[in-house]
Scaffold this motif. Structure first.
Motif, PDB file in Angstrom:
ATOM      1  N   VAL A 170       0.856  -1.190   0.000  1.00 57.97           N
ATOM      2  CA  VAL A 170       0.000   0.000   0.000  1.00 57.97           C
ATOM      3  C   VAL A 170       0.895   1.244   0.000  1.00 57.97           C
ATOM      4  O   VAL A 170       1.728   1.410   0.889  1.00 57.97           O
ATOM      5  CB  VAL A 170      -0.914  -0.005   1.242  1.00 57.97           C
ATOM      6  CG1 VAL A 170      -1.821   1.220   1.241  1.00 57.97           C
ATOM      7  CG2 VAL A 170      -1.727  -1.281   1.308  1.00 57.97           C
ATOM      8  N   GLY A 171       0.719   2.101  -0.994  1.00 57.94           N
ATOM      9  CA  GLY A 171       1.617   3.254  -1.130  1.00 57.94           C
ATOM     10  C   GLY A 171       3.025   2.779  -1.414  1.00 57.94           C
ATOM     11  O   GLY A 171       3.999   3.325  -0.909  1.00 57.94           O
ATOM     12  N   GLY A 172       3.119   1.765  -2.252  1.00 61.51           N
ATOM     13  CA  GLY A 172       4.417   1.112  -2.517  1.00 61.51           C
ATOM     14  C   GLY A 172       5.337   1.918  -3.405  1.00 61.51           C
ATOM     15  O   GLY A 172       6.485   1.525  -3.618  1.00 61.51           O
TER      16      GLY A 172
ATOM     17  N   VAL B  18      -0.547  -0.696  -4.645  1.00 64.24           N
ATOM     18  CA  VAL B  18      -1.648   0.265  -4.755  1.00 64.24           C
ATOM     19  C   VAL B  18      -1.105   1.624  -4.338  1.00 64.24           C
ATOM     20  O   VAL B  18      -0.590   1.775  -3.218  1.00 64.24           O
ATOM     21  CB  VAL B  18      -2.820  -0.127  -3.826  1.00 64.24           C
ATOM     22  CG1 VAL B  18      -3.958   0.884  -3.971  1.00 64.24           C
ATOM     23  CG2 VAL B  18      -3.307  -1.537  -4.133  1.00 64.24           C
ATOM     24  N   ASP B  19      -1.203   2.597  -5.238  1.00 60.90           N
ATOM     25  CA  ASP B  19      -0.636   3.913  -4.938  1.00 60.90           C
ATOM     26  C   ASP B  19      -1.512   4.968  -5.612  1.00 60.90           C
ATOM     27  O   ASP B  19      -2.081   4.724  -6.683  1.00 60.90           O
ATOM     28  CB  ASP B  19       0.809   3.988  -5.465  1.00 60.90           C
ATOM     29  CG  ASP B  19       1.624   5.068  -4.772  1.00 60.90           C
ATOM     30  OD1 ASP B  19       2.548   4.719  -4.001  1.00 60.90           O
ATOM     31  OD2 ASP B  19       1.322   6.271  -4.985  1.00 60.90           O
ATOM     32  N   THR B  20      -1.623   6.132  -4.979  1.00 58.93           N
ATOM     33  CA  THR B  20      -2.423   7.212  -5.566  1.00 58.93           C
ATOM     34  C   THR B  20      -1.701   7.892  -6.729  1.00 58.93           C
ATOM     35  O   THR B  20      -2.332   8.574  -7.526  1.00 58.93           O
ATOM     36  CB  THR B  20      -2.742   8.291  -4.502  1.00 58.93           C
ATOM     37  OG1 THR B  20      -1.552   8.564  -3.776  1.00 58.93           O
ATOM     38  CG2 THR B  20      -3.838   7.851  -3.558  1.00 58.93           C
TER      39      THR B  20
ATOM     40  N   CYS C  15       2.596  -1.506   4.554  1.00 53.63           N
ATOM     41  CA  CYS C  15       2.190  -0.097   4.536  1.00 53.63           C
ATOM     42  C   CYS C  15       3.342   0.694   5.158  1.00 53.63           C
ATOM     43  O   CYS C  15       3.409   0.879   6.375  1.00 53.63           O
ATOM     44  CB  CYS C  15       0.888   0.098   5.311  1.00 53.63           C
ATOM     45  SG  CYS C  15       0.327   1.810   5.234  1.00 53.63           S
ATOM     46  N   HIS C  16       4.265   1.090   4.304  1.00 53.55           N
ATOM     47  CA  HIS C  16       5.516   1.709   4.769  1.00 53.55           C
ATOM     48  C   HIS C  16       5.570   3.179   4.389  1.00 53.55           C
ATOM     49  O   HIS C  16       5.486   3.522   3.204  1.00 53.55           O
ATOM     50  CB  HIS C  16       6.722   0.983   4.143  1.00 53.55           C
ATOM     51  CG  HIS C  16       6.897  -0.428   4.627  1.00 53.55           C
ATOM     52  ND1 HIS C  16       7.886  -1.260   4.158  1.00 53.55           N
ATOM     53  CD2 HIS C  16       6.220  -1.142   5.562  1.00 53.55           C
ATOM     54  CE1 HIS C  16       7.809  -2.431   4.770  1.00 53.55           C
ATOM     55  NE2 HIS C  16       6.806  -2.390   5.625  1.00 53.55           N
ATOM     56  N   ASN C  17       5.706   4.028   5.385  1.00 51.43           N
ATOM     57  CA  ASN C  17       5.871   5.477   5.152  1.00 51.43           C
ATOM     58  C   ASN C  17       4.656   6.078   4.454  1.00 51.43           C
ATOM     59  O   ASN C  17       4.801   6.953   3.589  1.00 51.43           O
ATOM     60  CB  ASN C  17       7.139   5.741   4.305  1.00 51.43           C
ATOM     61  CG  ASN C  17       8.369   5.114   4.922  1.00 51.43           C
ATOM     62  OD1 ASN C  17       8.681   5.374   6.074  1.00 51.43           O
ATOM     63  ND2 ASN C  17       9.059   4.276   4.167  1.00 51.43           N
ATOM     64  N   VAL C  18       3.483   5.628   4.820  1.00 47.47           N
ATOM     65  CA  VAL C  18       2.253   6.095   4.166  1.00 47.47           C
ATOM     66  C   VAL C  18       1.240   6.632   5.185  1.00 47.47           C
ATOM     67  O   VAL C  18       0.571   7.630   4.920  1.00 47.47           O
ATOM     68  CB  VAL C  18       1.611   4.954   3.340  1.00 47.47           C
ATOM     69  CG1 VAL C  18       0.336   5.434   2.648  1.00 47.47           C
ATOM     70  CG2 VAL C  18       2.592   4.413   2.307  1.00 47.47           C
TER      71      VAL C  18
END
Ligand SMILES: C[S@@+](CC[C@H](N)C(=O)[O-])C[C@H]1O[C@@H](n2cnc3c(N)ncnc32)[C@H](O)[C@@H]1O
Length: 252
Positions: A39-41, A60-62, A107-110
């Motif tokens: 998540v937010g990779g 999954v990233d914005t 979920c790292h640094n997100v």
């Protein structure tokens, strides 16, 4: 599958060590590629080595730019067939990822930048399969206070200390920083059981050139990070806090 810890740097050796052990334990039970969601990779700093180790990784990233970078990197590494890049929001992963399916969610640094960290953490728990693991890495408020103060920026240090979200004013690039009690509470409120807590970058950001060292110095620094990551008080002044949590097999 091969173990990936050998490529770790002083800055990421603790996270890779925890994940390597989790992956090895899973492989001992059922030696098959895992389904991993990052998540937010971003551009694939974790996803590409995990795919190289044989796993299927959905990022999954914005950010379309980050996903384009990820696709380029995956192609160059020859693992494009094991990486899926999806535009989506941590707050609503169910839009793009099946529920209850992932063996491991990163979920790292997100969580420092999402709109609603509580909602994002629940969304992460919901895509993890029962028995699956969640790896959460966040900025540690205590370290940010000390680093600003040691750098002579006492006003900023004081703002991060006093602000409810650990932010240094509205120009801060992060929306929040975490204390251990805060991130643990968030993860537990999402129904996950915290199994391990480590400090990441206890020394790597303090030693001059610590992030760029090579050879014997890097080896010594990697050893130091591993030796201090779970030891108090070192763990609690690390730049980042890492939690490995698990979704219970049976939930009340
Ligand atoms: C600091 S980078 C971290 C990248 C990677 N996880 C790492 O640790 O190196 C944060 C990433 O999260 C993405 N991001 C920010 N807000 C997000 C959200 N609400 N949902 C999903 N991704 C998000 C950004 O586009 C960026 O790629």
């Amino acid at each position: 599958m091969h173990r990936i810890l050998a490529h770790a740097t002083p800055r990421n050796v603790v996270v890779w060590s925890v994940l390597d052990t989790e992956l090895a334990a899973r492989a001992a039970l059922r030696p098959a590629p895992l389904s991993i969601v990052d998540v937010g990779g971003g551009t694939g700093g974790m996803a590409v080595p995990l795919a190289e180790a044989g796993h299927h990784v959905t990022v999954v990233d914005t950010s379309p730019n980050a996903l384009a970078g990820l696709t380029r990197r995956a192609t160059e590494a020859g693992v494009a067939d094991r990486i899926t890049a999806l535009q989506g929001d941590a707050d609503d992963l169910a839009q793009v990822v099946p529920a209850d399916g992932a063996d491991l969610v990163l979920c790292h640094n997100v969580l420092e930048m999402v709109d609603d960290p509580d909602r994002a953490t629940r969304s992460i728990a919901a895509v993890t399969r029962p028995g699956g693991a969640v790896s959460v890495l966040v900025a540690n408020r205590a370290s940010a206070v000390l680093a600003r103060a040691l750098g002579g920026h006492l006003r900023l240090a004081r703002e991060i200390l006093d602000d409810p979200d650990g932010r240094a004013g509205t120009r801060d690039t992060l929306s929040r920083r975490f204390e251990l009690s805060g991130i643990t509470g968030l993860v537990e409120a999402a129904g996950l059981a915290v199994e391990q807590v480590h400090g990441v970058r206890v020394l790597a950001d303090l030693v001059p050139g610590g992030s760029d060292t090579e050879g014997a110095t890097a080896d010594a620094l990697r050893d130091f990070e591993l030796a201090t990551a779970a030891r108090l008080p070192y763990r609690d002044i690390a730049s980042q806090l890492h939690l490995l949590a698990r979704r219970p097999v049976t939930e009340d």
